[in-house]
Write an enzyme that holds these catalytic residues in place. Structure first.
Site, PDB file in Angstrom:
ATOM      1  N   ALA A 178      -3.326   7.860  -4.979  1.00 21.94           N
ATOM      2  CA  ALA A 178      -1.935   7.418  -5.110  1.00 21.94           C
ATOM      3  C   ALA A 178      -1.989   5.952  -5.563  1.00 21.94           C
ATOM      4  O   ALA A 178      -2.235   5.052  -4.749  1.00 21.94           O
ATOM      5  CB  ALA A 178      -1.212   7.566  -3.782  1.00 21.94           C
ATOM      6  N   GLY A 183       0.828  -1.207   0.000  1.00 22.63           N
ATOM      7  CA  GLY A 183       0.000   0.000   0.000  1.00 22.63           C
ATOM      8  C   GLY A 183       0.855   1.247   0.000  1.00 22.63           C
ATOM      9  O   GLY A 183       2.051   1.189  -0.317  1.00 22.63           O
ATOM     10  N   ASN A 184       0.279   2.372   0.314  1.00 25.17           N
ATOM     11  CA  ASN A 184       1.068   3.600   0.457  1.00 25.17           C
ATOM     12  C   ASN A 184       0.419   4.502   1.508  1.00 25.17           C
ATOM     13  O   ASN A 184      -0.628   4.165   2.066  1.00 25.17           O
ATOM     14  CB  ASN A 184       1.246   4.303  -0.896  1.00 25.17           C
ATOM     15  N   ARG A 185       1.041   5.647   1.758  1.00 25.08           N
ATOM     16  CA  ARG A 185       0.633   6.480   2.906  1.00 25.08           C
ATOM     17  C   ARG A 185      -0.472   7.482   2.598  1.00 25.08           C
ATOM     18  O   ARG A 185      -0.743   8.375   3.389  1.00 25.08           O
ATOM     19  CB  ARG A 185       1.855   7.227   3.447  1.00 25.08           C
TER      20      ARG A 185
END
Ligand code: PMT
Length: 430
Positions: free
Chosen positions: A286, A217-219
């Site tokens: 994102a 995943g990402n932030r």
């Protein structure tokens, strides 16, 4: 005129009536607002009932009239104070007539009756139509209160001039109901510059499954995209929000479609573009650039101490580039991408603008602390496609702002580009 063509169709207006002689104009005011298509809810001060009956206002508005802070007869099932639910639905809070006393209470933020309490609780724009004695209107205290309200963004209609025996014209009388309704219509028109536009906004991260419990995943928190969606809806747009796995409530008036992976997001966005009714797509999400080629169907077990494992990744579809490719030479929908960069922000943004064939790239330097991923604030640079072929992109850098304010500033900048798509030139220039 059809119902939808009425100037105040589908608008909810709370009308606050305070206690003075001009309250006798309230029924005519409410009647004109209803005639223009508005849903009108009336709130009166208790003493206002000495000048006009609540039954009259209930009859012309078609809704019960609220007068008391604790009026149990009005209580909604989910609220001890039923009318406190009213302001959340309002597009405008109109106080007409507004006495000097009420202007002071509104300016000071007092909440000692239902009308002033609702004015505080209501997030809608405030319009006051003062009615005051001419000497009172000139008094510095009254002027200070009016100026304070104006400084907070309230709008003031009137007061009208009253002709004195001396021949002087002194302000004091409440504006005529027709003039107040005209100002209401103008205000609401101005506050919804995106009415008639259908927009899709993506927000949040993507989760690419490794196995049933793990993912890449990402932030991204979704805050930037949700702020854009909320602001667009507030400005009257029909908004579809493609929301990633985030813990944020759906903004009011927004249709939410949840996704988890880049592939699911691609499916939502491309299907929406295919339907052909979108005016703009804003890709704040994102999106993962790579995804595991073969996610395990069962949880991957721990290896022996020191034993390595590797996951094969394949590139995901670049959704924004695909949108640009599919749009071809068409100008609609407007395509807006975000670019999260840690260095050479402007150069990379310009490159993405050309490569993904979109109209605008909003670049953010995500290496700056307190800005970008997960933060409440963002510092963005807007890079727009040059108006002349072969020209340089137009670049505007905004200061560090709360994401809600970034959203407002971005819609201010994007609205002319959206409205150009609806102009006759856009329709023929294909
Ligand atoms: O969600 P927040 O915590 O509020 O943070 C906001 C944000 C930093 C995530 C947001 O402002 C932002 O910058 N979003 C874009 C992040 C990003 O993925 O940038 P990118 O440079 O990798 O991609 C450029 C553009 O192409 C983006 O519009 C992206 O949505 C799109 N893209 C990227 C990859 C891909 N496979 N498909 C895409 O459509």
């Amino acid at each position: 005129m059809t119902a939808s063509a009425l100037p105040l169709s589908d608008r909810t207006i709370v009308v606050g009536v305070s206690d003075c002689l001009a309250a006798h104009k309230a029924p005519e005011l409410v009647r004109l607002l209803v005639q223009a298509g508005a849903r009108v809810h009336v709130v009166m001060t208790e003493a206002a009932q000495q000048f006009v009956t609540s039954l009259t206002l209930q009859t012309v508005s078609g809704h019960p009239v609220a007068t008391e802070l604790c009026d149990r007869s009005q209580a909604a099932p989910d609220s001890a104070l039923g009318h406190c639910a009213l302001p959340h639905r309002a597009d405008l809070f109109l106080v007409a007539p507004a006495t000097a006393d009420l202007l002071a209470r509104l300016s000071l933020g007092l909440a000692n009756d239902l009308l002033s309490t609702l004015a505080l609780a209501c997030g809608a724009p405030l319009l006051v139509a003062p009615t005051v004695n001419v000497h009172m209107w000139a008094h510095p205290a009254v002027q200070e209160h009016v100026e304070r309200l104006r400084a907070r963004g309230a709008h003031v209609c009137g007061p009208e001039s009253v002709e004195r025996a001396s021949g002087w014209l002194d302000p004091g009388r409440m504006s005529e109901p027709s003039a107040i309704v005209a100002q209401v219509a103008a205000l609401l028109r101005r506050s919804t510059p995106l009415a008639g536009y259908k927009l899709l906004i993506s927000a949040g991260p993507t989760f690419e499954a490794i196995d049933p419990v793990r993912f890449i995943g990402n932030r991204s928190s979704g805050k930037m995209g949700f702020a854009l969606a909320a602001e667009a809806a507030r400005r009257g747009a029909q908004v579809i929000l493609a929301a990633g796995p985030v813990a944020l409530p759906t903004p009011q008036g927004v249709t939410r479609i949840d996704y988890e992976s880049a592939a699911q997001l691609a499916e939502i966005v491309l299907a929406a573009q295919q339907r052909g009714d979108l005016d703009g797509i804003v890709m704040t999400a994102a999106v993962a650039d790579f995804t595991p080629t073969q996610p395990a169907t069962q949880k991957i077990k721990k290896r022996a101490q020191g034993e390595r494992m590797s996951i094969e990744l394949a590139p995901t579809l670049d959704i924004l580039a695909e949108l640009g490719q599919r749009r071809g030479t068409e100008r609609r929908p407007l395509l807006v991408g975000f670019a999260a960069e840690t260095q050479n922000v402007l150069a990379y943004a310009k490159d993405k603008l050309a490569r993904k064939r979109c109209d605008v790239i909003i670049a953010n330097d995500v290496s700056e602390s307190g800005s970008g991923f997960g933060a409440e604030h963002n510092r963005v640079t807007i890079v727009q496609r040059p108006s002349i072929q072969g020209g340089d992109p137009q670049v505007e850098a905004l200061p560090l702002l709360p994401k809600t304010e970034v959203a407002a500033a971005l819609w201010d900048r994007l609205t002319p580009a959206l409205s150009a798509l609806k102009s006759p030139v856009a329709a023929h220039e294909k």
